[in-house]
Design a protein around this motif. Sequence first.
Motif, PDB file in Angstrom:
ATOM      1  N   ALA A 405       7.849 -10.077 -13.580  1.00  0.00           N
ATOM      2  CA  ALA A 405       8.091  -8.642 -13.604  1.00  0.00           C
ATOM      3  C   ALA A 405       7.003  -7.893 -12.861  1.00  0.00           C
ATOM      4  O   ALA A 405       5.817  -8.134 -13.050  1.00  0.00           O
ATOM      5  N   GLY A 406       7.423  -6.959 -11.989  1.00  0.00           N
ATOM      6  CA  GLY A 406       6.480  -6.109 -11.278  1.00  0.00           C
ATOM      7  C   GLY A 406       6.075  -6.614  -9.924  1.00  0.00           C
ATOM      8  O   GLY A 406       5.520  -5.878  -9.121  1.00  0.00           O
ATOM      9  N   HIS A 407       6.333  -7.886  -9.603  1.00  0.00           N
ATOM     10  CA  HIS A 407       5.886  -8.432  -8.329  1.00  0.00           C
ATOM     11  C   HIS A 407       6.795  -8.010  -7.185  1.00  0.00           C
ATOM     12  O   HIS A 407       6.376  -7.978  -6.040  1.00  0.00           O
ATOM     13  N   GLY A 408       8.083  -7.721  -7.478  1.00  0.00           N
ATOM     14  CA  GLY A 408       8.957  -7.227  -6.430  1.00  0.00           C
ATOM     15  C   GLY A 408       8.501  -5.884  -5.908  1.00  0.00           C
ATOM     16  O   GLY A 408       8.545  -5.611  -4.703  1.00  0.00           O
ATOM     17  N   VAL A 409       8.037  -5.018  -6.801  1.00  0.00           N
ATOM     18  CA  VAL A 409       7.506  -3.715  -6.399  1.00  0.00           C
ATOM     19  C   VAL A 409       6.288  -3.898  -5.514  1.00  0.00           C
ATOM     20  O   VAL A 409       6.084  -3.163  -4.539  1.00  0.00           O
ATOM     21  N   LEU A 410       5.465  -4.900  -5.840  1.00  0.00           N
ATOM     22  CA  LEU A 410       4.277  -5.173  -5.022  1.00  0.00           C
ATOM     23  C   LEU A 410       4.673  -5.524  -3.594  1.00  0.00           C
ATOM     24  O   LEU A 410       4.076  -5.050  -2.627  1.00  0.00           O
ATOM     25  N   GLY A 411       5.703  -6.360  -3.435  1.00  0.00           N
ATOM     26  CA  GLY A 411       6.147  -6.736  -2.097  1.00  0.00           C
ATOM     27  C   GLY A 411       6.747  -5.565  -1.336  1.00  0.00           C
ATOM     28  O   GLY A 411       6.511  -5.407  -0.125  1.00  0.00           O
ATOM     29  N   MET A 412       7.537  -4.731  -2.020  1.00  0.00           N
ATOM     30  CA  MET A 412       8.110  -3.556  -1.359  1.00  0.00           C
ATOM     31  C   MET A 412       7.018  -2.617  -0.872  1.00  0.00           C
ATOM     32  O   MET A 412       7.069  -2.101   0.254  1.00  0.00           O
ATOM     33  N   ARG A 413       6.030  -2.403  -1.720  1.00  0.00           N
ATOM     34  CA  ARG A 413       4.934  -1.498  -1.320  1.00  0.00           C
ATOM     35  C   ARG A 413       4.166  -2.067  -0.130  1.00  0.00           C
ATOM     36  O   ARG A 413       3.727  -1.321   0.750  1.00  0.00           O
ATOM     37  N   GLU A 414       4.013  -3.376  -0.077  1.00  0.00           N
ATOM     38  CA  GLU A 414       3.312  -4.005   1.040  1.00  0.00           C
ATOM     39  C   GLU A 414       4.072  -3.787   2.347  1.00  0.00           C
ATOM     40  O   GLU A 414       3.482  -3.522   3.394  1.00  0.00           O
ATOM     41  N   ARG A 415       5.387  -3.887   2.294  1.00  0.00           N
ATOM     42  CA  ARG A 415       6.196  -3.669   3.495  1.00  0.00           C
ATOM     43  C   ARG A 415       6.077  -2.229   3.983  1.00  0.00           C
ATOM     44  O   ARG A 415       5.920  -1.976   5.186  1.00  0.00           O
ATOM     45  N   VAL A 416       6.161  -1.295   3.049  1.00  0.00           N
ATOM     46  CA  VAL A 416       6.111   0.112   3.439  1.00  0.00           C
ATOM     47  C   VAL A 416       4.748   0.459   4.017  1.00  0.00           C
ATOM     48  O   VAL A 416       4.633   1.148   5.033  1.00  0.00           O
ATOM     49  N   GLN A 417       3.681  -0.008   3.386  1.00  0.00           N
ATOM     50  CA  GLN A 417       2.338   0.283   3.888  1.00  0.00           C
ATOM     51  C   GLN A 417       2.107  -0.344   5.254  1.00  0.00           C
ATOM     52  O   GLN A 417       1.411   0.222   6.092  1.00  0.00           O
ATOM     53  N   MET A 418       2.694  -1.517   5.492  1.00  0.00           N
ATOM     54  CA  MET A 418       2.542  -2.178   6.791  1.00  0.00           C
ATOM     55  C   MET A 418       3.118  -1.323   7.914  1.00  0.00           C
ATOM     56  O   MET A 418       2.611  -1.307   9.035  1.00  0.00           O
ATOM     57  N   LEU A 419       4.176  -0.566   7.604  1.00  0.00           N
ATOM     58  CA  LEU A 419       4.821   0.281   8.607  1.00  0.00           C
ATOM     59  C   LEU A 419       4.303   1.720   8.572  1.00  0.00           C
ATOM     60  O   LEU A 419       4.859   2.588   9.249  1.00  0.00           O
ATOM     61  N   GLY A 420       3.265   1.975   7.788  1.00  0.00           N
ATOM     62  CA  GLY A 420       2.672   3.308   7.744  1.00  0.00           C
ATOM     63  C   GLY A 420       3.453   4.311   6.924  1.00  0.00           C
ATOM     64  O   GLY A 420       3.277   5.516   7.097  1.00  0.00           O
ATOM     65  N   GLY A 421       4.292   3.835   6.003  1.00  0.00           N
ATOM     66  CA  GLY A 421       5.098   4.738   5.200  1.00  0.00           C
ATOM     67  C   GLY A 421       4.516   4.977   3.822  1.00  0.00           C
ATOM     68  O   GLY A 421       3.379   4.592   3.521  1.00  0.00           O
ATOM     69  N   GLU A 422       5.310   5.613   2.976  1.00  0.00           N
ATOM     70  CA  GLU A 422       4.904   5.928   1.614  1.00  0.00           C
ATOM     71  C   GLU A 422       6.006   5.501   0.660  1.00  0.00           C
ATOM     72  O   GLU A 422       7.191   5.541   1.003  1.00  0.00           O
TER      73      GLU A 422
END
Length: 450
Positions: A405-422
């Motif tokens: 639980a909670g690790h999927g959110v970690l991966g999504m946030r990593e993708r968004v930050q990699m592309l300079g998003g929020e």
Amino acid sequence: MNETTQTQGTLRSEARIAHGALHRLRQDLFVDAFAFRPMPPLEDAKISRWVPWLPERIRHWARWLPHFIVGFFAVCVFLATFSMSYGIGPVRGVLSVGFSVLVSAAPALTLFRPVGAFWLSLSGFVMVQGATTAFSSYGGGYRDAAFTTHLAVMTLVVLRTRPRLAVEMWLVTFGVGAVLTALGGGGMGDLVPVAFFFGVVLVSAAAVRAWREERRHVVETQTVTAEERSRRTLLEERALIARELHDVVAHHMSVIAIQAEAAPYRVENTPPELATSFATIRENAVAALAELRRILGVVRSEDPDAFADSDPEAPQPTLASLDSLLDSVRSAGLTVEAVITGSPRPLPQGVELSAYRIVQEALSNALRHAPGADARVEISYVLGGIGLRIVNGVPSRLAKPSPGAGHGVLGMRERVQMLGGEMTADHTKEGGFEVAAFIPVANTVGENTA
């Protein structure tokens, strides 16, 4: 000969055990006995958990509640012993006031110098015991007060330091008590039950202290384990992103290499300089592809089968594949609707892939943690980027425990930050869960042609 050698070995072992015990006793009770060890206030998290209904200002002062309790106990001891000094004459009165200060100072000293407080309390008890012999008609009350206060001081010292001090202080106290009783000509009959009672109280305090230490270690271990799990999950997610980006970038580099190789044949009488430039472009593109494969191999070296279930030659999914994703999720039992606003347009493949993965992961979390709930996917094509919002309602039945639980959110946030998003991910007021992300796109690109 063998029996003699065995006996000598046993004696040496016993001597080493005794020497070690005396060394620990010296370290615990004599070395830096009056060192300054202030008792810290309670943690704000504990106060908030125990009395969440207290106002913030009062909750701040509640952190010092143990200090107030110990100080109040010291004041009560002083007043109780000081009241015994009335009507006993000036000499005895002065001694009584001194004894009152000495006995009541020990509990207060446990807040700052716990081991030193034990020695002060023991000294007060010894002096009161000696005064009882000289002033037997008035000394009984002081002796009882000093004895009770000494027990309280030892209990506080055990709770503040370490459990083994309970045994050490018990031995010292009743060793001194036995000597004083023998010098005073009294019997040992009263000393045994008192020693047993003290032992029960100190063992209980040592058990509480050991339980608190064990609980603290468990919390620290769980925190470290959770951090390591999150770090490992983040590295796994980055490895997956690296593999996907390799496919995206490799496609573009392959197109560049092919076009650079074919360009000289499309122009008649190609100048040598131009042919050389195209050849250099192709060589650099091929070299870049080789570097990409090498880096991907390093990332995947710890788990060579991490992507064995996927076809390495298959194209990476984009938002054009969203309908098939939604059909798959619906077949799994999740009621989901999709709303697209704005004018759909081609986006960079990295953005398309990350947007698809975010929607996929958010819907997977909804299936896992909110069974029976409805979900809604909103995709907004706006000026300067793409917005995503995936929200699910309240589950209609209990979800099965999920260790990840909670690790999927970690991966999504990593993708968004990699592309300079929020990105934000949090529970809704209705009890559901919402994932919202914005990925900026500087320039839209058309579809690539080989």
